[in-house]
Design an enzyme around this catalytic site. Structure first.
Site, PDB file in Angstrom:
ATOM      1  N   GLU A 112       9.740   1.435  10.990  1.00  0.00           N
ATOM      2  CA  GLU A 112       8.445   2.117  10.843  1.00  0.00           C
ATOM      3  C   GLU A 112       8.045   2.808  12.146  1.00  0.00           C
ATOM      4  OE1 GLU A 112       6.334  -0.647   7.412  1.00  0.00           O
ATOM      5  OE2 GLU A 112       6.180  -1.264   9.496  1.00  0.00           O
TER       6      GLU A 112
ATOM      7  N   LYS B 239      -8.737  -4.320   6.135  1.00  0.00           N
ATOM      8  CA  LYS B 239      -7.818  -4.240   7.283  1.00  0.00           C
ATOM      9  C   LYS B 239      -8.481  -3.667   8.541  1.00  0.00           C
ATOM     10  CE  LYS B 239      -3.830  -5.008   4.838  1.00  0.00           C
ATOM     11  NZ  LYS B 239      -2.945  -3.954   4.409  1.00  0.00           N
TER      12      LYS B 239
ATOM     13  N   GLY C 191       4.002  -4.808  10.665  1.00  0.00           N
ATOM     14  CA  GLY C 191       5.160  -5.687  10.662  1.00  0.00           C
ATOM     15  C   GLY C 191       4.996  -6.904   9.775  1.00  0.00           C
TER      16      GLY C 191
ATOM     17  N   ALA D 231      -0.653  -0.759   7.110  1.00  0.00           N
ATOM     18  CA  ALA D 231      -0.827  -1.517   8.358  1.00  0.00           C
ATOM     19  C   ALA D 231      -1.454  -2.855   8.006  1.00  0.00           C
ATOM     20  CB  ALA D 231      -1.717  -0.756   9.331  1.00  0.00           C
ATOM     21  N   ASP D 232      -1.302  -3.803   8.910  1.00  0.00           N
ATOM     22  CA  ASP D 232      -1.899  -5.125   8.686  1.00  0.00           C
ATOM     23  C   ASP D 232      -3.320  -5.188   9.235  1.00  0.00           C
ATOM     24  OD1 ASP D 232       0.401  -6.487   7.449  1.00  0.00           O
ATOM     25  OD2 ASP D 232       1.347  -5.884   9.325  1.00  0.00           O
TER      26      ASP D 232
ATOM     27  N   GLY E 112       5.286  -6.930   6.777  1.00  0.00           N
ATOM     28  CA  GLY E 112       6.401  -6.836   5.823  1.00  0.00           C
ATOM     29  C   GLY E 112       7.758  -6.829   6.514  1.00  0.00           C
TER      30      GLY E 112
ATOM     31  N   THR F 172       0.848  -1.199   0.000  1.00  0.00           N
ATOM     32  CA  THR F 172       0.000   0.000   0.000  1.00  0.00           C
ATOM     33  C   THR F 172       0.887   1.253   0.000  1.00  0.00           C
ATOM     34  OG1 THR F 172      -1.463  -1.307   1.404  1.00  0.00           O
ATOM     35  CG2 THR F 172      -2.103   0.969   1.005  1.00  0.00           C
TER      36      THR F 172
HETATM   37  C1  5RP Z   1       5.494  -3.619   6.950  1.00  0.00           C
HETATM   38  C2  5RP Z   1       4.145  -3.181   7.346  1.00  0.00           C
HETATM   39  C3  5RP Z   1       3.156  -2.948   6.255  1.00  0.00           C
HETATM   40  O1  5RP Z   1       2.718  -1.641   6.325  1.00  0.00           O
HETATM   41  C4  5RP Z   1       2.019  -3.905   6.453  1.00  0.00           C
HETATM   42  O2  5RP Z   1       2.533  -5.221   6.454  1.00  0.00           O
HETATM   43  C5  5RP Z   1       0.957  -3.741   5.382  1.00  0.00           C
HETATM   44  O3  5RP Z   1       1.475  -4.162   4.158  1.00  0.00           O
HETATM   45  P1  5RP Z   1       0.604  -4.151   2.827  1.00  0.00           P
HETATM   46  O4  5RP Z   1       0.326  -2.724   2.511  1.00  0.00           O
HETATM   47  O5  5RP Z   1       1.463  -4.843   1.817  1.00  0.00           O
HETATM   48  O6  5RP Z   1      -0.666  -4.924   3.113  1.00  0.00           O
HETATM   49  O7  5RP Z   1       3.830  -2.995   8.488  1.00  0.00           O
HETATM   50  O8  5RP Z   1       6.296  -3.866   8.062  1.00  0.00           O
END
Ligand code: 5RP
Length: 221
Positions: A107, A125, A99, A87-88, A101, A33
């Site tokens: 972050e 999310k 986290g 964010a997850d 990623g 994202t």
């Molecule tokens: C990386 C993160 C990301 O922001 C989180 O994993 C969301 O990733 P994505 O946008 O690919 O869904 O916290 O450490």
């Protein structure tokens, strides 16, 4: 060609970059994202936007440089004007789990130095109850013993295999049935020897922009 979910991520990211102005120091998040935000900011820089970027990961730094954003080291700037990150999971109090990623440490450092932290997510999310395994960054030395201590808190920690963070640590993805009080969990987990940081972000997000099929929604503190 974007998939349905990716389109929602892009919508949120494109809305967020509208808040970036000339002269700003901009924190650049990590993940699919945040990537949309970085690419759009690159396009804006090509058209004349004057900003300096601070990356939250090696991956985002590489992308930002590729799209032409002038980059700096966080040690050169005491304050970051605005950060755009993903964010997850996000709950109604704007508590985040991050986290997925693996970039949670950088972050969180960047978020804690940002005047405004904007979180961009797709509508999937937003949750009432957290279920995303809590990423915990731990030093490699004795990680199994640190995992034992996390187990004693009721977590089922799982080593993220083959993954080393930008700071040379490992991630334990901590599964749970019920997360409980985020404040208490963050305090307890971060107090364990061997833990560097956990993926709970409390009182750090100023605004969450949610990409939805019918548009964008803003959640504010
Ligand atoms: C990386 C993160 C990301 O922001 C989180 O994993 C969301 O990733 P994505 O946008 O690919 O869904 O916290 O450490």
């Amino acid at each position: 060609m974007l998939t349905g979910m990716d389109e929602l991520k892009q919508k949120a990211a494109h809305e967020a970059v509208k808040q970036v102005r000339d002269g700003m120091v901009v924190g650049l998040g990590t993940g699919s994202t945040a990537r949309h935000a970085i690419v759009r900011l690159g396009e804006m820089v090509v058209r004349g936007l004057d900003i300096v970027g601070i990356a939250t990961s090696v991956e985002s730094e590489r992308l930002a440089r590729k799209v032409g954003i002038p980059m700096a080291d966080i040690n050169e700037y005491e304050v970051i004007d605005i950060t755009i990150d993903g964010a997850d999971e996000v709950n109604g109090d704007l508590v985040l789990i991050k986290g997925g990623g693996g970039a949670l440490l950088r972050e969180k450092i960047v978020a804690s130095c940002s005047k405004k932290e904007i979180i961009v997510v797709d509508e999937g999310k937003l949750v009432k109850k957290f279920s995303f395994p809590l990423p915990v960054e731990v030093v490699p030395f004795g990680w199994k013993r640190t995992a034992d201590k996390l187990r004693a808190f009721g977590f089922t920690p799982q080593l993220r295999k083959g993954f080393v963070t930008d700071s040379g640590n490992v991630i334990l993805d901590c599964h749970y049935d019920e997360l409980g009080s985020p404040e208490k969990i963050e305090r307890a987990v971060n107090n364990l020897p061997g833990v560097v940081e956990c993926g709970l972000f409390i009182n750090l997000a100023d605004e969450v922009i949610v990409g939805k099929r019918e548009g964008v929604e803003r959640l504010k503190q």
